[in-house]
Write a protein that holds these residues in place. Structure first.
Motif, PDB file in Angstrom:
ATOM      1  N   SER A  14     -19.891  24.278   2.675  1.00 16.98           N
ATOM      2  CA  SER A  14     -19.427  23.178   1.817  1.00 16.98           C
ATOM      3  C   SER A  14     -20.427  22.028   1.827  1.00 16.98           C
ATOM      4  O   SER A  14     -20.769  21.463   0.777  1.00 16.98           O
ATOM      5  N   ASN A  47     -15.766  17.836   0.386  1.00 18.90           N
ATOM      6  CA  ASN A  47     -14.320  18.050   0.329  1.00 18.90           C
ATOM      7  C   ASN A  47     -13.913  18.776  -0.944  1.00 18.90           C
ATOM      8  O   ASN A  47     -12.992  19.599  -0.925  1.00 18.90           O
ATOM      9  N   LEU A  48     -14.595  18.498  -2.052  1.00 19.18           N
ATOM     10  CA  LEU A  48     -14.278  19.193  -3.303  1.00 19.18           C
ATOM     11  C   LEU A  48     -14.539  20.692  -3.176  1.00 19.18           C
ATOM     12  O   LEU A  48     -13.802  21.515  -3.727  1.00 19.18           O
ATOM     13  N   TRP A  51     -11.697  22.209  -0.013  1.00 15.04           N
ATOM     14  CA  TRP A  51     -10.254  22.309  -0.188  1.00 15.04           C
ATOM     15  C   TRP A  51      -9.893  22.952  -1.516  1.00 15.04           C
ATOM     16  O   TRP A  51     -10.543  22.686  -2.530  1.00 15.04           O
ATOM     17  N   PRO A  52      -8.884  23.814  -1.551  1.00 15.71           N
ATOM     18  CA  PRO A  52      -8.439  24.403  -2.827  1.00 15.71           C
ATOM     19  C   PRO A  52      -7.970  23.303  -3.790  1.00 15.71           C
ATOM     20  O   PRO A  52      -7.191  22.432  -3.415  1.00 15.71           O
ATOM     21  N   LEU A  53      -8.480  23.346  -5.007  1.00 17.56           N
ATOM     22  CA  LEU A  53      -8.183  22.283  -5.966  1.00 17.56           C
ATOM     23  C   LEU A  53      -7.400  22.767  -7.167  1.00 17.56           C
ATOM     24  O   LEU A  53      -7.263  22.051  -8.149  1.00 17.56           O
ATOM     25  N   PRO A  60     -10.766  28.082  -2.135  1.00 22.37           N
ATOM     26  CA  PRO A  60     -11.651  26.942  -2.407  1.00 22.37           C
ATOM     27  C   PRO A  60     -12.979  27.412  -2.987  1.00 22.37           C
ATOM     28  O   PRO A  60     -13.376  28.571  -2.822  1.00 22.37           O
TER      29      PRO A  60
END
Length: 206
Positions: A14, A47-48, A51-53, A60
């Motif tokens: 990430s 973070n984008l 984490w699943p958005l 993710p």
């Protein structure tokens, strides 16, 4: 601790994805980004990716990226991180050339073109480990301290089984690193020829 280990590579990837975007934005900007802005972008973009958005995605974004490219070597990761966050000097040309030579020899042999399989050396081979330590020593003698600690961290990560692989090669080399080294050498040769041609034009008689 063991239950957390699979999370660490995702965090690492990430951050790497975020730093790639920061690097692209930096290249497109006429001014250097301050460190505070880089860190802020790293936290937000990291973070984008982590984490699943939603967006009809079950996992993710980093999981899909990792599924396509796999785990990058520690050397590749640290070269990118240090170049973006620390704005350090580029890696020496000799190091890039060494990566290219190793990749040209290693990948065909590892794929079965020959009687020797150098990939097997990465499984706790003492001579291979000594050879890697000698490379780090050469980096130190060549006054490239960043190369020393990058290789040192790669060995430590391998000893700690940071990634799923237990092979030291996977912590030192990957195809993207080889492609980067080839592209960097080609760009350097092109720039030198361009500068030479420009110099010849400026000093041309008449």
């Amino acid at each position: 601790m063991n239950s957390l280990m699979p999370i660490f590579p995702l965090v690492e990837m990430s951050m790497t994805c975020a730093l790639v975007i920061i690097w692209i934005l930096q290249k497109a900007s006429p001014q250097d980004f301050p460190l505070a802005l880089k860190v802020t972008l790293l936290v937000v973009l990291g973070n984008l990716f982590f984490w699943p958005l939603g967006f009809s995605l079950e996992l993710p974004l980093v999981a899909y990226v990792r599924g396509m490219v796999g785990d990058l070597s520690i050397v590749t990761t640290l070269l990118l991180w240090s170049a973006v966050l620390l704005s350090t000097k580029p890696a020496p040309t000799s190091f890039k050339a060494f990566i290219v030579i190793v990749a040209i020899i290693f990948y065909p042999l590892a794929l079965g073109f020959g009687m020797t399989d150098p990939y097997a050396w990465g499984y706790a081979s003492l001579p291979f480990l000594i050879a890697v330590l000698l490379i780090a020593l050469i980096c130190g003698l060549g006054n490239w301290s960043r190369g020393v600690w990058i290789i040192a961290i790669a060995i430590i990560a391998w000893a700690a089984h940071w990634h799923e692989s237990a092979n030291l090669w996977d912590y030192l080399l990957d195809p993207l690193l080889a492609i980067w080294a080839v592209a960097a050498l080609i760009a350097m040769i092109y720039q030198k020829r361009r500068d030479k041609a420009r110099s010849g034009y400026l000093f041309r008689a008449g």
